[in-house]
Motif scaffolding. Sequence first.
Motif, PDB file in Angstrom:
ATOM      1  N   UNK A  29      18.819   4.468 -40.493  1.00 31.95           N
ATOM      2  CA  UNK A  29      18.919   5.426 -42.403  1.00 31.95           C
ATOM      3  C   UNK A  29      20.654   5.342 -41.833  1.00 31.95           C
ATOM      4  N   UNK A  30      20.882   6.719 -40.096  1.00 29.65           N
ATOM      5  CA  UNK A  30      22.100   6.678 -39.883  1.00 29.65           C
ATOM      6  C   UNK A  30      23.402   5.698 -40.290  1.00 29.65           C
ATOM      7  N   UNK A  31      23.005   4.784 -39.663  1.00 29.35           N
ATOM      8  CA  UNK A  31      24.198   3.153 -40.304  1.00 29.35           C
ATOM      9  C   UNK A  31      24.002   3.192 -41.292  1.00 29.35           C
ATOM     10  N   UNK A  32      22.739   3.212 -41.979  1.00 30.92           N
ATOM     11  CA  UNK A  32      23.225   2.681 -43.526  1.00 30.92           C
ATOM     12  C   UNK A  32      24.195   4.262 -44.109  1.00 30.92           C
ATOM     13  N   UNK A  33      23.462   5.281 -43.657  1.00 32.37           N
ATOM     14  CA  UNK A  33      24.132   6.264 -44.541  1.00 32.37           C
ATOM     15  C   UNK A  33      26.129   5.994 -43.942  1.00 32.37           C
ATOM     16  N   UNK A  34      26.303   5.870 -42.788  1.00 32.29           N
ATOM     17  CA  UNK A  34      28.065   5.612 -42.277  1.00 32.29           C
ATOM     18  C   UNK A  34      28.665   4.448 -43.218  1.00 32.29           C
ATOM     19  N   UNK A  35      27.740   3.509 -43.247  1.00 34.49           N
ATOM     20  CA  UNK A  35      27.591   2.227 -44.002  1.00 34.49           C
ATOM     21  C   UNK A  35      28.170   2.822 -45.924  1.00 34.49           C
ATOM     22  N   UNK A  90      23.446   6.390 -28.146  1.00 38.37           N
ATOM     23  CA  UNK A  90      22.840   7.676 -28.679  1.00 38.37           C
ATOM     24  C   UNK A  90      23.786   9.009 -28.997  1.00 38.37           C
ATOM     25  N   UNK A  91      25.137   8.916 -27.843  1.00 38.11           N
ATOM     26  CA  UNK A  91      25.480   9.813 -28.650  1.00 38.11           C
ATOM     27  C   UNK A  91      26.555   9.461 -29.820  1.00 38.11           C
ATOM     28  N   UNK A  92      26.558   8.729 -29.930  1.00 31.64           N
ATOM     29  CA  UNK A  92      26.920   7.944 -31.970  1.00 31.64           C
ATOM     30  C   UNK A  92      26.306   8.599 -32.521  1.00 31.64           C
ATOM     31  N   UNK A  93      24.664   8.970 -32.720  1.00 30.99           N
ATOM     32  CA  UNK A  93      23.867   9.251 -33.698  1.00 30.99           C
ATOM     33  C   UNK A  93      23.904  10.853 -33.227  1.00 30.99           C
ATOM     34  N   UNK A  94      24.359  11.272 -32.259  1.00 32.55           N
ATOM     35  CA  UNK A  94      24.800  12.659 -32.978  1.00 32.55           C
ATOM     36  C   UNK A  94      25.987  12.925 -33.083  1.00 32.55           C
ATOM     37  N   UNK A  95      27.229  12.623 -32.505  1.00 33.04           N
ATOM     38  CA  UNK A  95      28.433  12.952 -33.760  1.00 33.04           C
ATOM     39  C   UNK A  95      28.254  12.167 -35.313  1.00 33.04           C
ATOM     40  N   UNK A  96      27.618  11.119 -35.070  1.00 34.56           N
ATOM     41  CA  UNK A  96      27.422  11.109 -36.580  1.00 34.56           C
ATOM     42  C   UNK A  96      26.757  11.326 -38.270  1.00 34.56           C
ATOM     43  N   UNK A 120      26.258  14.614 -37.594  1.00 32.84           N
ATOM     44  CA  UNK A 120      27.230  15.765 -37.401  1.00 32.84           C
ATOM     45  C   UNK A 120      28.647  15.512 -38.201  1.00 32.84           C
ATOM     46  N   UNK A 121      28.687  14.365 -38.416  1.00 33.09           N
ATOM     47  CA  UNK A 121      29.648  13.739 -39.649  1.00 33.09           C
ATOM     48  C   UNK A 121      29.189  13.653 -40.988  1.00 33.09           C
ATOM     49  N   UNK A 149      23.814  20.482 -37.217  1.00 38.09           N
ATOM     50  CA  UNK A 149      24.054  22.086 -37.051  1.00 38.09           C
ATOM     51  C   UNK A 149      25.807  21.999 -36.399  1.00 38.09           C
ATOM     52  N   UNK A 150      26.769  22.872 -36.732  1.00 38.13           N
ATOM     53  CA  UNK A 150      27.430  23.175 -35.952  1.00 38.13           C
ATOM     54  C   UNK A 150      28.432  21.619 -36.536  1.00 38.13           C
ATOM     55  N   UNK A 151      29.943  21.881 -36.437  1.00 42.30           N
ATOM     56  CA  UNK A 151      31.030  20.886 -36.782  1.00 42.30           C
ATOM     57  C   UNK A 151      30.932  19.563 -35.894  1.00 42.30           C
ATOM     58  N   UNK A 152      31.574  18.739 -36.189  1.00 42.17           N
ATOM     59  CA  UNK A 152      32.275  17.371 -35.943  1.00 42.17           C
ATOM     60  C   UNK A 152      32.675  18.310 -34.614  1.00 42.17           C
ATOM     61  N   UNK A 153      32.584  17.534 -33.237  1.00 45.13           N
ATOM     62  CA  UNK A 153      33.961  17.669 -32.411  1.00 45.13           C
ATOM     63  C   UNK A 153      35.157  16.826 -32.516  1.00 45.13           C
ATOM     64  N   UNK A 154      35.772  17.145 -31.122  1.00 44.26           N
ATOM     65  CA  UNK A 154      37.096  15.831 -31.691  1.00 44.26           C
ATOM     66  C   UNK A 154      36.871  14.349 -31.251  1.00 44.26           C
TER      67      UNK A 154
END
Length: 344
Positions: A7-13, A84-90, A92-93, A98-103
């Motif tokens: 679902x995240x991949x589709x939303x990013x697309x 896994x790390x990409x999922x956390x970033x995605x 947020x983006x 919760x919180x802001x996307x990191x640098x």
Amino acid sequence: MRHDAATIARMLAERAPSLVRELLPNGRKHGAEWRCGSLAGERGQSLAVHLGGARSGVWADFSSAERGDALDLVAAVLYGGDRRKALVWARQWLGLGNGDVGPVVRRSAPMGRTSEVDTDAQARRAAARKVWFAGEPLRMGSPAAAYLAGRGIDLLELGRVPGSLRFHTGLWNGESQRHWPAMLAGICAPDGAMVAMHRTWLAPTPSGGWSKAPLRDAKMTLGSYAGGCIRLWRGASGKPLAFAPEGETAVLAEGIETALSIAISCPEHRVLCAVSLANMARVVLPAAIRTVIVAADNDEGNASARRALDVACQWFLSQGRDVRLAMPDRKDADWNDILQEMDA
């Protein structure tokens, strides 16, 4: 609500135009794609990301053979492939966490290596083009046409000689340290630019025909061509690959002779040559081509060849295309063998 990776991949697309500007700001829009030099984000053409349509977010790096969906792009650019790390970033983006996307800390180009690789690639591309323009259009009656006729391929049946083929009267061969006549085939990148060339050195036969020269490697490529192909036949539409009509079928073969045999037998289809079995899983096709027929050699018992075919089929299936595998029934045969048997 916890969204899964698909679902995240589709939303990013769905937000691909914004995503690529976030991840790869030095790229540029090229038609329906975002282009840059690599996952490090430098200027160039090797990395292509689809910006819309059924393949939105799908990407491929022709220099490294990496590819994937929009979530894979985040992982490759920011986290060395760690989804896994990409999922956390995605999350947020996309505003789902919760919180802001990191640098953003983008992948760095290999120190001292990129410029060397680019310089070498450019030199090989220039050499390929120099040989190409030193050749001449492949004409009926030439040794190249006679060689193809000896393989059961009569270009008169096609009505025209494919523009991707040329003939060189005397091309230098390093193995034999001498010049031989040669058939040339231009290999084009997905954007249509010729990036490499395939060479088949030829020699006369005692019967008055022409065949491959008596060399260990009578067929060789010059230049890098990952993701590219030889565009041999445009099919019923007659249109360039980039303007293929919606719903078109393309046949993808490994070798030139096999591809030409299929063009003669099925001229209604677009026919492409992948040059090598490994490159079949890298060939980039426009979204309009909905059906891909993989014209395979019957390498029964060759496990590595079968795996390569499976990878190629899965690659096109993952893009939502209809994929069909066409293979001769006879072991160790290809479609050119079948054409020659039919003409015998």
